[in-house]
Design a protein around this motif. Structure first.
Motif, PDB file in Angstrom:
ATOM      1  N   SER A 145      57.752 -39.299 -32.580  1.00  0.00           N
ATOM      2  CA  SER A 145      58.227 -40.116 -31.544  1.00  0.00           C
ATOM      3  C   SER A 145      57.067 -41.175 -30.898  1.00  0.00           C
ATOM      4  O   SER A 145      56.061 -40.458 -30.783  1.00  0.00           O
ATOM      5  N   ILE A 146      57.381 -42.233 -30.739  1.00  0.00           N
ATOM      6  CA  ILE A 146      56.504 -43.385 -30.273  1.00  0.00           C
ATOM      7  C   ILE A 146      56.210 -42.951 -28.848  1.00  0.00           C
ATOM      8  O   ILE A 146      55.219 -43.416 -28.622  1.00  0.00           O
ATOM      9  N   CYS A 147      56.862 -42.324 -28.179  1.00  0.00           N
ATOM     10  CA  CYS A 147      56.606 -41.926 -26.779  1.00  0.00           C
ATOM     11  C   CYS A 147      55.333 -41.423 -26.787  1.00  0.00           C
ATOM     12  O   CYS A 147      54.571 -41.294 -25.712  1.00  0.00           O
ATOM     13  N   ARG A 148      54.730 -40.352 -27.829  1.00  0.00           N
ATOM     14  CA  ARG A 148      53.644 -39.730 -27.860  1.00  0.00           C
ATOM     15  C   ARG A 148      52.471 -40.668 -27.913  1.00  0.00           C
ATOM     16  O   ARG A 148      51.551 -40.471 -27.257  1.00  0.00           O
ATOM     17  N   GLN A 149      52.436 -41.821 -28.646  1.00  0.00           N
ATOM     18  CA  GLN A 149      51.692 -42.795 -28.694  1.00  0.00           C
ATOM     19  C   GLN A 149      51.376 -43.488 -27.170  1.00  0.00           C
ATOM     20  O   GLN A 149      50.347 -43.620 -26.789  1.00  0.00           O
ATOM     21  N   PHE A 150      52.564 -43.577 -26.394  1.00  0.00           N
ATOM     22  CA  PHE A 150      52.581 -44.198 -25.317  1.00  0.00           C
ATOM     23  C   PHE A 150      51.739 -43.236 -24.222  1.00  0.00           C
ATOM     24  O   PHE A 150      50.990 -43.853 -23.416  1.00  0.00           O
ATOM     25  N   GLU A 151      52.075 -42.043 -24.314  1.00  0.00           N
ATOM     26  CA  GLU A 151      51.420 -41.145 -23.459  1.00  0.00           C
ATOM     27  C   GLU A 151      49.933 -41.011 -23.568  1.00  0.00           C
ATOM     28  O   GLU A 151      49.002 -40.894 -22.929  1.00  0.00           O
ATOM     29  N   GLU A 152      49.561 -41.172 -25.133  1.00  0.00           N
ATOM     30  CA  GLU A 152      48.077 -40.693 -25.374  1.00  0.00           C
ATOM     31  C   GLU A 152      47.274 -42.207 -25.028  1.00  0.00           C
ATOM     32  O   GLU A 152      45.994 -42.166 -24.857  1.00  0.00           O
ATOM     33  N   LYS A 153      47.896 -43.332 -25.475  1.00  0.00           N
ATOM     34  CA  LYS A 153      47.121 -44.584 -25.418  1.00  0.00           C
ATOM     35  C   LYS A 153      47.129 -45.642 -24.162  1.00  0.00           C
ATOM     36  O   LYS A 153      46.364 -46.334 -24.018  1.00  0.00           O
TER      37      LYS A 153
END
Length: 217
Positions: A145-153
């Motif tokens: 899920s793209i939410c993982r990128q949001f959390e990480e970056k």
């Protein structure tokens, strides 16, 4: 002869009356509002009772345009497209060192269903810090899920790391007047406009797009 002159006078008066009222009949009830800072306010949006259409109320606060939700939360307006009858709101902030959106106490973004605004189908919503119950929904809650990128970056999303998150396209089958938050479900969110699956992270367009129904005159 007297009656003929009287008839001509009546016809002339009717002509003047009709032609004089023409511009009034064809004109909009009120004109467009003046700028808010450097931001143009196109008709029918209204920042006061003396311009625009009061059903399309927005607010000019300290030279910044804002939209008021049904729960009393103000959201900054980032962009207005009068040709498409759309505007874009800035997503609420996620409070520092938490995974709580600033509008969590209000249940997320809630629009007044009696007003001519709704949440468009071009929004991809990321829900963060969700309970396990959300896995029953058809949302993408996978590790991809793209939410993982949001959390990480994104620093704002760091407080949501190691929690359950999901994303979805807000399509016409969903409630078009609400992005729901609550304790025991999901406590934070952000949103992208016109997101495509292959869009690189650096090009993501953060915002919540609303559309309005044009006035009927």
């Amino acid at each position: 002869m007297y009656h003929w002159n009287s008839l001509k006078m009546v016809i002339l008066l009717l002509f003047l009356l009709i032609t004089g009222l023409g511009p009034v009949i064809n004109a909009s009830p009120l004109s467009a509002c003046s700028n808010c800072g450097d931001f143009a306010v196109p008709y029918p949006l209204s920042t006061s009772d003396n311009c625009g259409d009061k059903s399309y109320k927005i607010y000019c606060n300290n030279d910044s345009l804002e939209f008021l939700s049904a729960t009393g939360t103000y959201y900054k307006i980032l962009k207005i497209d009068p040709n498409a009858n759309k505007l874009i709101l800035k997503p609420p902030i996620i409070l520092k060192d938490t995974c709580y959106s600033s509008d969590l106490i209000d249940g997320g973004l809630v629009l007044d269903e009696n007003l001519p605004f709704n949440i468009s189908t071009f929004n991809t919503v990321m829900l963060l810090n969700c309970s396990i119950d959300i896995l029953r929904s058809p949302l993408n809650c996978s590790s991809n899920s793209i939410c993982r990128q949001f959390e990480e970056k994104v620093e704002e999303g760091n407080g949501c790391m190691n929690t359950l998150c999901c994303h979805y396209l807000k399509d016409s089958a969903m409630n078009s007047h609400k992005i729901r938050l609550r304790f025991g479900s999901c406590t934070a969110y952000t949103c992208l406009v016109d997101f495509k699956a292959d869009d690189p992270f650096e090009t993501w367009n953060y915002g919540i797009e609303l559309q309005w129904i044009p006035p009927k005159y």
